[in-house]
Design an enzyme around this catalytic site. Structure first.
Site, mmCIF file in Angstrom:
data_model
loop_
_atom_site.group_PDB
_atom_site.id
_atom_site.type_symbol
_atom_site.label_atom_id
_atom_site.label_comp_id
_atom_site.label_asym_id
_atom_site.label_seq_id
_atom_site.Cartn_x
_atom_site.Cartn_y
_atom_site.Cartn_z
ATOM 1 N N GLY B 331 -5.154 3.157 2.639
ATOM 2 C CA GLY B 331 -6.289 2.459 3.112
ATOM 3 C C GLY B 331 -6.769 1.179 2.683
ATOM 4 O O GLY B 331 -7.049 0.358 3.143
ATOM 5 N N TRP B 333 -4.589 -0.646 0.740
ATOM 6 C CA TRP B 333 -3.643 -1.588 1.023
ATOM 7 C C TRP B 333 -3.865 -2.359 2.402
ATOM 8 O O TRP B 333 -3.560 -3.491 2.560
ATOM 9 C CB TRP B 333 -2.255 -0.968 1.095
ATOM 10 C CG TRP B 333 -1.408 -2.010 1.798
ATOM 11 C CD1 TRP B 333 -0.780 -2.966 1.387
ATOM 12 C CD2 TRP B 333 -0.565 -1.595 2.892
ATOM 13 N NE1 TRP B 333 0.190 -3.428 2.244
ATOM 14 C CE2 TRP B 333 0.270 -2.881 3.147
ATOM 15 C CE3 TRP B 333 -0.774 -0.725 4.133
ATOM 16 C CZ2 TRP B 333 0.853 -2.980 4.327
ATOM 17 C CZ3 TRP B 333 0.086 -0.920 5.215
ATOM 18 C CH2 TRP B 333 0.982 -1.796 5.404
ATOM 19 N N HIS B 334 -4.410 -1.711 3.351
ATOM 20 C CA HIS B 334 -4.602 -2.409 4.734
ATOM 21 C C HIS B 334 -5.774 -3.496 4.408
ATOM 22 O O HIS B 334 -5.504 -4.624 5.250
ATOM 23 C CB HIS B 334 -5.108 -1.478 5.729
ATOM 24 C CG HIS B 334 -3.949 -0.470 6.561
ATOM 25 N ND1 HIS B 334 -3.161 -1.242 7.102
ATOM 26 C CD2 HIS B 334 -3.682 0.801 6.315
ATOM 27 C CE1 HIS B 334 -2.045 -0.327 7.724
ATOM 28 N NE2 HIS B 334 -2.604 0.801 7.134
ATOM 29 N N GLY B 335 -6.600 -3.110 3.727
ATOM 30 C CA GLY B 335 -7.589 -4.284 3.328
ATOM 31 C C GLY B 335 -8.803 -3.754 2.704
ATOM 32 O O GLY B 335 -9.084 -2.672 2.948
#
Lengths: 78, 401
Positions: B331, B333-335
């Site tokens: 999560g 990593w997605h932003g």
């Protein structure tokens, strides 16, 4: 005990049922073994046979049946 | 100045296949023209980062020098010694550029984004960090500067994967497939290209360009009267969720097809994800090269560490912690937005519940037949669709803007 029996023993304990009659069945496909159980297996094998079996060496296509695990362990013992 | 984005329009495919034709002819006759392959790859990568995106091109060069030095230095170190903290340090330094890029928008560091950001940084980081971990395990023993560059900068997958593994890639690149095998790969490539056209240029176009703005508009219109809820939101969920699949699966098929033409068997990214019977099954079918990366380099290693150091007695506790940590990291990593982190948490908790259910099912011999299987597929599909609605950020627009 021979390597084969010991490996089967470890697998039986982790999986929770007797797998000695399905030595060539893919246990990832059947869902008997998951990533969690795989790590248990690697640690148990390391402890039992004094071999190095790091996660990187674990290639699913080479470890997916009881027979293949036995072969792997035998080759790692050398 | 000329800038060409990969797989963006039909013209790209014509240019790509013309450029790859000499390579394909060579492979058919049992020769791999390595130098030609590198030149073509570099030209296409150059065109990706040319023109208005030149600063991304510079960032890519800086990034590659960083990773090249890091992996090289760690391999040299590992031959002599094996300290855990050096390994953690190397892993951290490998992930650092990506971490900075992910923090930058939330922290308003615009200079960091301009200096270090380029399309594909995540996917390059997954590759190099995996190499550091496998070097630690002793599975990669030597640093080959030339193969490292070819692996990292493999053109078909540079911007968005699929994420290959170094040892697998090298096996392919140093050999030539037999003619029989190569012809079969070309047949598959043709099929994947056309399936990709259907997915990306027809289905994703209908869903994302024609339908989505329409249903989003209607949802926003009727939202004020019902505290943000309306039936249209369910339409947004289906349309946006399916769009996500067809767009990304289409792109992935292009990348895999291109790599097959180049005689490399890049791994597939999707395997009928909406036929998954439970959430765990879903992650074995959805964006597989990413989820397997997380499984092998985060989940399994965390479990390994927790079991070896005996931090917890119960294996259920260990797997639950690892699930939540694994999905939360995904999560993040997605932003750094609330909905990406919530998406990660949603799937972490979902996997914990899923595992508890599987244990219960095994213990109590819950009946299993065709009907329950179809029910399971429908439930899983909807759990996934709800998570995608969260992931795609429309709720943020609907509720907070």
């Amino acid at each position: 005990m021979a390597v084969k029996e010991e490996v089967i023993d470890i697998l039986n304990t982790i999986i929770g049922e007797d797998i000695s009659d399905q030595m060539d069945d893919d246990f990832f496909e059947s869902g008997l073994l998951d990533s969690m159980a795989t790590v248990e297996l690697l640690l148990d094998l390391e402890g039992k046979f004094d071999i190095q079996a790091p996660v990187s060496e674990f290639d699913r296509n080479e470890w997916n049946t009881p027979n293949k695990v036995v072969n792997k362990v035998e080759s790692l013992i050398g | 100045m000329l800038n060409i984005q990969p797989y963006a329009d039909p013209k790209y495919f014509v240019i790509l296949l013309l450029a790859l034709a000499p390579l394909a002819i060579g492979l058919y006759f049992g020769k791999r023209f390595a130098l030609y392959e590198v030149i073509v790859s570099l030209v296409f990568i150059f065109l990706m980062f040319n023109g208005s995106k030149y600063h991304e091109g510079y960032a890519l060069v800086i990034y590659m020098i960083w990773q090249w030095l890091l992996v090289w230095a760690y391999t040299l170190y590992r031959k002599k010694s094996n300290n855990s903290w050096v390994f953690y340090g190397a892993t951290f330094l490998g992930a650092l550029p990506l971490v900075l890029i992910k923090i930058a928008p939330a922290a308003n560091w615009t200079h960091v984004s301009t200096l270090l950001g380029f399309m594909g940084i995540s996917y390059l980081t997954f590759r190099s960090v995996a190499m550091i971990m496998e070097t630690r395990d002793g599975s990669i023993k030597d640093f080959d500067p030339w193969l490292f560059l070819r692996f990292m900068l493999f053109m078909p997958a540079i911007s968005s994967g699929p994420i290959d593994r170094y040892r697998r890639f090298v096996k392919d690149i140093v050999t030539v497939p037999t003619r029989e095998k190569y012809v079969a790969m070309l047949e598959k490539a043709v099929w994947y290209f056309f399936l990709g056209f259907l997915y990306k240029f027809i289905l994703a176009y209908i869903l994302g360009t024609l339908l989505l703005p329409h249903v989003e508009h209607l949802t926003l219109l009727s939202a004020s009267a019902h505290h943000g809820w309306s039936w249209w939101l369910i339409a947004v969920m289906y349309v946006d969720g399916l769009y996500l699949f067809f767009d990304f699966a289409g792109y992935s098929l292009f990348a895999v097809a291109t790599s097959y033409v180049m005689g490399i068997e890049l791994p597939m990214n999707f395997n009928k994800p909406f036929l998954a019977k439970n959430l765990k099954d879903f992650w074995n079918r959805w964006h597989m090269s990413l989820s397997f990366w997380f499984r092998d380099y985060i989940f399994m290693r965390l479990v390994f560490l927790m079991m070896k150091k005996k931090w917890f007695k119960s294996r259920v506790t260990i797997s639950n912690i690892a699930y939540i940590a694994n999905m939360l990291i995904m999560g993040f990593w997605h932003g750094l937005t609330w909905y990406y982190i919530a998406y990660g948490l949603f799937h972490g908790v979902g996997l914990v519940i899923n595992d508890a259910w599987l244990r219960y099912k095994k213990k109590h011999n819950v009946p299993h037949n065709k009907f329950t299987e179809i029910l399971a597929i429908i439930i899983t599909f909807h759990v996934v669709m709800i998570s995608f609605l969260l992931f795609l950020g429309f709720l943020d627009k609907l509720w907070f803007q």
